[in-house]
Design a protein around this motif. Structure first.
Motif, short mmCIF file in Angstrom:
data_model
loop_
_atom_site.label_atom_id
_atom_site.label_comp_id
_atom_site.label_asym_id
_atom_site.label_seq_id
_atom_site.Cartn_x
_atom_site.Cartn_y
_atom_site.Cartn_z
N ASP A 124 42.41 29.90 50.00
CA ASP A 124 41.87 31.10 49.39
C ASP A 124 42.60 31.33 48.07
OD1 ASP A 124 41.27 33.62 48.65
OD2 ASP A 124 41.92 34.57 50.52
N LEU A 152 42.90 33.77 46.09
CA LEU A 152 43.65 35.03 46.00
C LEU A 152 44.93 34.97 46.83
CD1 LEU A 152 41.01 37.87 46.05
CD2 LEU A 152 42.75 37.42 44.31
N ASN A 187 48.62 35.50 45.37
CA ASN A 187 49.48 36.48 46.02
C ASN A 187 50.81 35.85 46.43
OD1 ASN A 187 50.03 39.02 46.92
ND2 ASN A 187 48.17 39.17 48.15
N SER A 240 46.32 36.65 37.88
CA SER A 240 46.68 37.62 38.91
C SER A 240 46.62 39.04 38.32
CB SER A 240 48.05 37.31 39.53
OG SER A 240 49.07 37.49 38.59
N TRP A 257 42.99 40.14 38.14
CA TRP A 257 42.50 40.62 39.44
C TRP A 257 43.00 42.03 39.73
CZ3 TRP A 257 38.77 39.00 42.56
CH2 TRP A 257 38.31 37.69 42.45
N TRP A 258 44.25 42.28 39.36
CA TRP A 258 44.80 43.60 39.64
C TRP A 258 44.11 44.66 38.77
CZ3 TRP A 258 48.13 47.08 36.88
CH2 TRP A 258 48.42 48.23 37.62
N ARG A 278 41.22 44.52 37.71
CA ARG A 278 39.88 44.68 38.29
C ARG A 278 39.96 45.69 39.46
NH1 ARG A 278 38.00 42.44 42.71
NH2 ARG A 278 35.77 42.17 43.07
N ASP A 279 41.03 45.56 40.25
CA ASP A 279 41.25 46.53 41.34
C ASP A 279 41.33 47.95 40.79
OD1 ASP A 279 41.28 44.57 43.23
OD2 ASP A 279 43.41 44.75 43.76
N ALA A 296 41.45 43.20 45.65
CA ALA A 296 42.05 41.87 45.75
C ALA A 296 43.47 41.97 46.32
CB ALA A 296 42.08 41.20 44.38
N PHE A 297 44.16 43.05 45.98
CA PHE A 297 45.54 43.25 46.43
C PHE A 297 45.64 44.58 47.18
CE2 PHE A 297 45.78 40.71 42.48
CZ PHE A 297 46.35 39.55 43.00
#
Ligand SMILES: [Zn+2]
Length: 344
Positions: free
Chosen positions: A176, A178, A182, A270, A273-274, A276-277, A291-292
């Motif tokens: 995965d 992500l 992580n 990374s 993605w954050w 985006r969160d 994602a996190f």
């Protein structure tokens, strides 16, 4: 690493362990996945297990199904010094595995094991075998010498010759993406998110965030340099011909640069993605889409201060930074321009 140390690839690791226990190891494997370093670790766990002198796990028939990761044999494999275990990787400037490398490998693999129970060759980046090298290699794949086996690794299996693929047992280690980010950058990202969530704002706050990524990148650079330098033949052959040493130095510099760029791109990814969160949070999306999810609190407090449009702007800013870094723009400049624009 031993098989038991793989937290994300337990299924694939267990499949190999079952094959070992049943004495049904294939003569040639093709390990595919998105992370070459991870594939190499898995291949290394396999060759260590076969030659380990103090295996911690045995099948009912007394076959080792994991390595101790500590005995002399395991340590020599880790240092690329085991006489029966060979690693072949792209070495020339053009980043291909050449026919000379394959010929050298043939010469050694057809000899009897000198210490271990079996000889093995790990071809790191089999998609980089040039056509002549691939053809020379095909003969070995058709008739592997007894007491030997081959592990080919590739993150780009479409580029491996079909005739090679069809002679290997293929195992996919797609993890995965992500979970991988992580694992590698989760700790750093937590620090970043906490700082971004703290009350310190304005230009000073943005400079602190910039410092955080710059020092992380410096750490990545020195780790990459140290680990690739350790692997370089420069470390082992002090008395080599100066021209050969020069070639090794050039290759090492090129490898460090390529690996560093890959790692930097992962770090920025990374962050993408954050951010985006954060954006999803400004749209009141639930934690299940994050994602996190373990950074939910920090993500929420940043999102609480932002309008969705600002948050989307951040996402575009960091995507632009990623694109800039992919070109030859100076890294410090690309980061500074982007980070000072972030609204957090
Ligand atoms: Zn061992």
């Amino acid at each position: 690493m031993a098989f038991s140390d793989f937290s994300e690839q337990q299924q694939a690791a267990q499949l190999l362990q079952r094959s070992l226990a049943r004495g049904r190891l294939a003569h040639a494997y093709l390990f595919t996945g998105s992370d070459l370093a991870e594939l190499e670790k898995m291949a290394t766990a396999l060759v260590k297990t076969i030659n380990c002198v103090a295996p911690p796990q045995l099948s009912p028939e007394g076959v080792a199904t994991d390595s101790c990761d500590r005995c002399a044999s395991c340590l020599r494999i880790d240092r690329y010094e085991h006489p029966d275990i060979h690693f072949v990787r792209p070495e020339s400037k053009s980043r291909v595995i050449t026919i000379e490398q394959v010929r050298d490998l043939m010469q050694t693999i057809y000899l009897k094991p000198s210490e271990g129970r079996m000889k093995a060759a790990v071809i790191v980046a089999a998609d980089r075998l040039n056509p002549q090298a691939a053809n020379a290699f095909l003969k070995t794949l058709e008739e592997p010498p007894s007491n030997s086996f081959l592990v080919l690794l590739s993150t780009d299996p479409q580029r491996v010759l079909e005739t090679i693929v069809s002679r290997c047992l293929r195992l996919n280690f797609e993890s995965d993406p992500l979970a991988r980010l992580n694992r590698i950058h989760g700790g750093w990202l937590r620090e970043f998110a906490a700082l971004a969530a703290s009350p310190q704002k304005g230009l000073f706050g943005r400079y602190r965030l910039l410092d955080l990524i710059i020092s992380r990148l410096a750490g990545i650079k020195s780790d990459t340099e140290a680990s690739l330098t350790e692997r370089s033949p420069l470390q082992r052959y002090d008395d080599a011909d100066p021209r050969l040493r020069q070639r090794w130095e050039d290759e090492l510099a090129a490898a460090i640069e390529a690996e560093y760029r890959r790692e930097r791109s992962d770090l920025v990814l990374s962050l993408q993605w954050w951010l985006r969160d954060v954006w999803l949070r400004t749209l009141a999306c639930g934690a299940e889409v994050l994602a996190f999810p373990d950074l939910e609190v920090q993500t929420g407090s940043v999102a609480g201060r932002l309008a969705p449009a600002d948050s989307l702007q951040n996402l575009e800013t960091i995507e632009h930074a990623q694109r800039l870094l992919g070109t030859n723009v100076q890294e410090a400049l690309a980061l500074e321009v982007s980070f000072l624009k972030l609204r957090l």
